[in-house]
Design an enzyme around this catalytic site. Structure first.
Site, PDB file in Angstrom:
ATOM      1  N   ASP A  68      13.838 -22.866 -15.871  1.00 13.65           N
ATOM      2  CA  ASP A  68      14.595 -23.548 -17.353  1.00 13.65           C
ATOM      3  C   ASP A  68      14.531 -24.822 -16.214  1.00 13.65           C
ATOM      4  OD1 ASP A  68      14.019 -22.312 -19.560  1.00 13.65           O
ATOM      5  OD2 ASP A  68      14.090 -20.683 -18.394  1.00 13.65           O
TER       6      ASP A  68
ATOM      7  N   ASP B 144      14.879 -23.122  -9.682  1.00 13.66           N
ATOM      8  CA  ASP B 144      14.906 -22.577 -10.247  1.00 13.66           C
ATOM      9  C   ASP B 144      13.697 -22.555 -11.577  1.00 13.66           C
ATOM     10  OD1 ASP B 144      16.134 -21.154 -13.315  1.00 13.66           O
ATOM     11  OD2 ASP B 144      16.863 -23.501 -13.200  1.00 13.66           O
TER      12      ASP B 144
END
Length: 255
Positions: A34, A32
């Site tokens: 963020d 991922d």
């Protein structure tokens, strides 16, 4: 970074829980962005606290961190737009576009990597593994964060949730990452920091290394990560990776 890919994803895999060492030989690592590559949530939180009172949300009172974690962090922008303007979705989408523009201005000035990130990326590089960034973030945000962190050439591909039929917490983006990289879910693990992201990785059939960057451990555990770590210097991660290396080494010896 070889490109941002658009596609439709409908496949769904059954999940059998494995540990990271069970993945030997490892083929790929999926990240991922963020909160997983960089500690960006404080910037997002700051922007929402600044902008939401201007539209009278919550009677003009800035949201607190608990509300942000529960209702906003890890959510897709289209869902946040509905939360803010249930009767005027285009207005909500415009608000989110303005919010992301402000986030990018701040991110240019300050975007700290998660502690130990470059130790892990070197480990991945040294073993010639494939890698993808898999994110619900808008394309300009994803590209800016990856570039600012110096990882533009590290990732083979960036998979955007908005380009799949369903974004996280559905497995579609992670399934597409496996498809594009031509790797097996049985030899790949995911790094994630949100409930939504962990659920997506688990639903795609992979072990998920969960990071407690901003979300409480008790909340993340509900999504069923394989292990939880504080950051990429956490001894739990490196014990798992060392065991993985040992299994790969012993399988080569016996072959």
């Amino acid at each position: 970074m070889h490109g941002v890919v658009s596609f439709h994803c409908t496949q769904y895999s059954l999940y059998i829980k494995k540990s990271v060492p069970d993945l030997a030989p490892l083929e790929a690592v999926l990240f991922d962005v963020d909160g997983t590559l960089c500690d960006s949530d404080p910037l997002h939180y700051h922007v929402f606290r600044e902008m939401l009172p201007q539209i009278g949300f919550n009677n003009g009172v800035p949201i607190d961190e608990e509300y942000f974690i529960k209702n906003i962090a890890g959510k897709h922008n289209s869902d946040i737009a509905v939360l803010l303007y249930p009767d005027d979705i285009p207005r909500g989408i415009k608000f989110m576009e303005d919010k992301e523009a402000m986030f990018r201005r701040l991110a240019l000035e300050n975007l700290p990597p998660i502690k130990g990130l470059y130790k892990l990326t070197k480990w991945i590089d040294d073993r010639g593994l494939k890698r993808a960034a898999v994110t619900n973030a808008p394309k300009p945000n994803a590209e800016l964060m990856i570039s600012k962190l110096g990882l533009k050439d590290f990732f083979d591909v960036v998979i955007l949730g908005s380009d799949c039929e369903r974004a996280k917490p559905y497995p579609d983006p992670y399934l597409k990452a496996l498809e594009v990289l031509k790797v097996s879910k049985d030899h790949t693990f995911v790094c994630e920091d949100s409930v939504s992201g962990i659920k997506a990785g688990v639903a795609a059939g992979m072990p998920v290394v969960g990071l407690t960057t901003r979300n409480p451990e008790s909340v993340l555990m509900e999504a069923n990560p394989t292990i939880l770590i504080k950051d990429y210097e956490d001894p739990k991660l490196w014990e798992a990776l060392e065991e993985l290396d040992k299994r790969i080494g012993s399988s080569k010896t016996s072959a």
